[in-house]
Enzyme design. Structure first.
Site, PDB file in Angstrom:
ATOM      1  N   ASP A  77       0.709  -1.213   0.147  1.00  0.00           N
ATOM      2  CA  ASP A  77       0.069   0.094  -0.015  1.00  0.00           C
ATOM      3  C   ASP A  77       0.797   1.247   0.107  1.00  0.00           C
ATOM      4  O   ASP A  77       1.484   1.550   1.023  1.00  0.00           O
ATOM      5  CB  ASP A  77      -0.864   0.082   1.004  1.00  0.00           C
ATOM      6  CG  ASP A  77      -1.926   1.174   1.057  1.00  0.00           C
ATOM      7  OD1 ASP A  77      -1.878   1.821   0.201  1.00  0.00           O
ATOM      8  OD2 ASP A  77      -2.717   0.838   2.132  1.00  0.00           O
ATOM      9  N   HIS A  81      -0.477   4.213   0.003  1.00  0.00           N
ATOM     10  CA  HIS A  81      -1.441   4.956   0.794  1.00  0.00           C
ATOM     11  C   HIS A  81      -1.580   6.376   0.311  1.00  0.00           C
ATOM     12  O   HIS A  81      -1.649   7.243   0.807  1.00  0.00           O
ATOM     13  CB  HIS A  81      -0.733   5.077   2.137  1.00  0.00           C
ATOM     14  CG  HIS A  81      -1.887   4.790   3.237  1.00  0.00           C
ATOM     15  ND1 HIS A  81      -1.982   6.108   4.134  1.00  0.00           N
ATOM     16  CD2 HIS A  81      -2.881   3.877   3.657  1.00  0.00           C
ATOM     17  CE1 HIS A  81      -3.117   5.855   4.928  1.00  0.00           C
ATOM     18  NE2 HIS A  81      -3.670   4.420   4.578  1.00  0.00           N
ATOM     19  N   GLU A 111      -1.320  -0.689  -4.066  1.00  0.00           N
ATOM     20  CA  GLU A 111      -2.395   0.253  -3.817  1.00  0.00           C
ATOM     21  C   GLU A 111      -2.049   1.567  -3.814  1.00  0.00           C
ATOM     22  O   GLU A 111      -1.210   1.978  -3.033  1.00  0.00           O
ATOM     23  CB  GLU A 111      -3.053  -0.411  -2.437  1.00  0.00           C
ATOM     24  CG  GLU A 111      -4.348   0.109  -2.102  1.00  0.00           C
ATOM     25  CD  GLU A 111      -4.657  -0.415  -0.826  1.00  0.00           C
ATOM     26  OE1 GLU A 111      -5.395   0.278  -0.007  1.00  0.00           O
ATOM     27  OE2 GLU A 111      -4.607  -1.625  -0.526  1.00  0.00           O
ATOM     28  N   GLU A 115     -10.444   3.318  -2.020  1.00  0.00           N
ATOM     29  CA  GLU A 115     -11.054   3.669  -1.065  1.00  0.00           C
ATOM     30  C   GLU A 115     -11.537   4.954  -0.919  1.00  0.00           C
ATOM     31  O   GLU A 115     -12.357   5.174   0.069  1.00  0.00           O
ATOM     32  CB  GLU A 115      -9.961   2.950   0.107  1.00  0.00           C
ATOM     33  CG  GLU A 115      -8.856   4.037   0.104  1.00  0.00           C
ATOM     34  CD  GLU A 115      -7.627   3.656   1.128  1.00  0.00           C
ATOM     35  OE1 GLU A 115      -7.509   4.047   2.110  1.00  0.00           O
ATOM     36  OE2 GLU A 115      -6.879   2.524   0.506  1.00  0.00           O
ATOM     37  N   HIS A 129     -12.081  -2.563   0.393  1.00  0.00           N
ATOM     38  CA  HIS A 129     -11.205  -2.089   1.385  1.00  0.00           C
ATOM     39  C   HIS A 129     -12.171  -2.192   2.749  1.00  0.00           C
ATOM     40  O   HIS A 129     -13.306  -2.019   2.875  1.00  0.00           O
ATOM     41  CB  HIS A 129     -11.279  -0.613   1.173  1.00  0.00           C
ATOM     42  CG  HIS A 129     -10.442   0.200   2.038  1.00  0.00           C
ATOM     43  ND1 HIS A 129     -11.100   0.976   2.748  1.00  0.00           N
ATOM     44  CD2 HIS A 129      -9.087   0.582   2.337  1.00  0.00           C
ATOM     45  CE1 HIS A 129     -10.124   1.654   3.508  1.00  0.00           C
ATOM     46  NE2 HIS A 129      -9.045   1.210   3.159  1.00  0.00           N
TER      47      HIS A 129
END
Length: 379
Positions: free
Chosen positions: A180, A182, A206, A232, A282
């Site tokens: 991730d 992020h 991700e 997400e 998610h």
């Protein structure tokens, strides 16, 4: 039957639960958690109560359409999270009243279980290896971890050596790894990091860039073969549509507590299926969000893997199963989560524990990071 009451509860560690009760005593639970913004979502329920107290709780699609369209302003994290929590609770209520799981009312099962992954963390490779072995011992075969802490806009590939070592440590412990980013990495370095990671054979990367940068995401998707996951921070099928059309993502990650609820995510999954895109919902959230994810996984052929928050570092003071009466309903078995068979969302909530937690309402906030020069850094 009419909706008689809509209640919200601030539940440790950072969740917002929703309880809907009909005038004849039928009950349903949902989760409207929006991490760090529980107060804003709770405020949105004032309008939902005004509109839907006295309405037929079985008319879920109608209530969703009115909730989405009637307020003039549409979409966004706060309004869609509130609507998601209400919608989940209505599916739970209807399913319990009829004695059916939500997935049975959405077309029936296409699978009996769904592969799950858990989070691991650690700043050093040996910490990652220990955490990965712990997850393996729990029966998981896949984990997700953060790629980096804060990064400057530009730098050299030497900064990526530690990331690669941490990934290899988890893989050497026998785990498939999703990484991730992020949204912490800006395009100049995201391209380099994605390329450096490609030989490792990751499950996915991700949010290599934030979803507000679709042109950059397409560039990265054309640069590497590693599957790109995102979603997400997208809240409806209309938010996802341009990413499908651009061909910039391989795996979408709608959040059942942010993206309008069960049926909206089922519609998003159906759109993704038409583009041969996988779905990995998610869910670093609570048991009702996870139970809702499993309803979608049960009836959606392109759901590939499911995130779950068991033991995640955010869960301080309470964990995924704290408020579940029957913990086996959401416990993984050999790395898979079974499709719930009980009515509604398939999870029984300890109402007394929820009400007790709500007495000391959490005020969870995510950290605020800064770079060495003092400027803001994405968390």
């Amino acid at each position: 039957m009419k909706i008689g009451r809509i209640e919200t509860f601030y539940v440790a560690p950072r969740w917002l639960f929703v309880r809907v009760e009909s005038d004849d005593g039928a009950i349903g639970w949902g989760e409207a958690s929006l991490e760090g913004h529980a107060e804003a979502v709770d405020g949105a329920f004032e309008a939902l109560r005004d509109r839907f107290i006295g309405e037929d709780p079985f008319r879920i699609e109608h209530i969703w359409q009115v909730g989405y369209r009637s307020g003039f302003y549409r979409g966004g994290a706060v309004l869609m999270s509130a609507l998601a929590g209400l919608e989940q609770a209505l599916w739970d209520l209807k399913g319990r009243a009829l004695g059916l799981p939500a997935w049975e009312m959405l077309g029936g099962r296409v699978r009996d279980k769904v592969r799950a992954y858990a989070w691991i963390g650690g700043d050093r490779p040996h910490e990652i290896a220990d955490a990965a072995r712990g997850r393996r011992d729990q029966g998981f075969s896949a984990v997700k971890m953060n790629a980096t802490a804060e990064l400057d806009w530009i730098g050299t590939p030497r900064l990526f050596d530690e990331v690669i070592e941490r990934v290899k440590a988890a893989q050497d412990a026998g785990m498939d790894v999703g990484l991730d980013f992020h949204g912490r990495v800006h395009r100049p370095m995201a391209k380099q990091l994605a390329k450096a990671l490609e030989p490792l054979g990751l499950l996915f990367i991700e949010e290599p860039l934030l979803s507000e940068n679709p042109e950059g995401l397409r560039q990265i998707s054309e640069l590497v073969s590693t599957p790109i996951a995102l979603g997400e921070r997208l809240y409806s099928r209309w938010d996802f549509k341009p990413f499908f059309e651009a061909g910039a993502v391989d795996i979408i990650q709608p959040d059942l507590s942010h993206a309008g609820g069960i049926l909206e995510v089922r519609k998003i999954a159906a759109m993704a299926e038409a583009y041969d895109i996988a779905v990995a919902p998610h869910c670093p959230l609570g048991p009702l969000a996870l139970a809702s994810c499993l309803q979608v996984a049960a009836c959606s052929p392109n759901v590939a893997i499911q995130e779950m928050s068991l033991g995640i570092h955010y869960n301080v003071g309470a964990d995924l199963l704290t408020y579940c009466k029957h913990k086996e309903q959401l416990s993984p078995v050999d790395g898979y989560l079974p499709v719930p068979s009980a009515p509604g969302l398939g999870v029984d909530i300890d109402e007394d524990a929820v009400r007790e937690s709500n007495k000391d309402r959490h005020r969870w906030r995510n950290p605020v990071w800064h770079l060495k020069d003092g400027s803001f850094a994405e968390w």
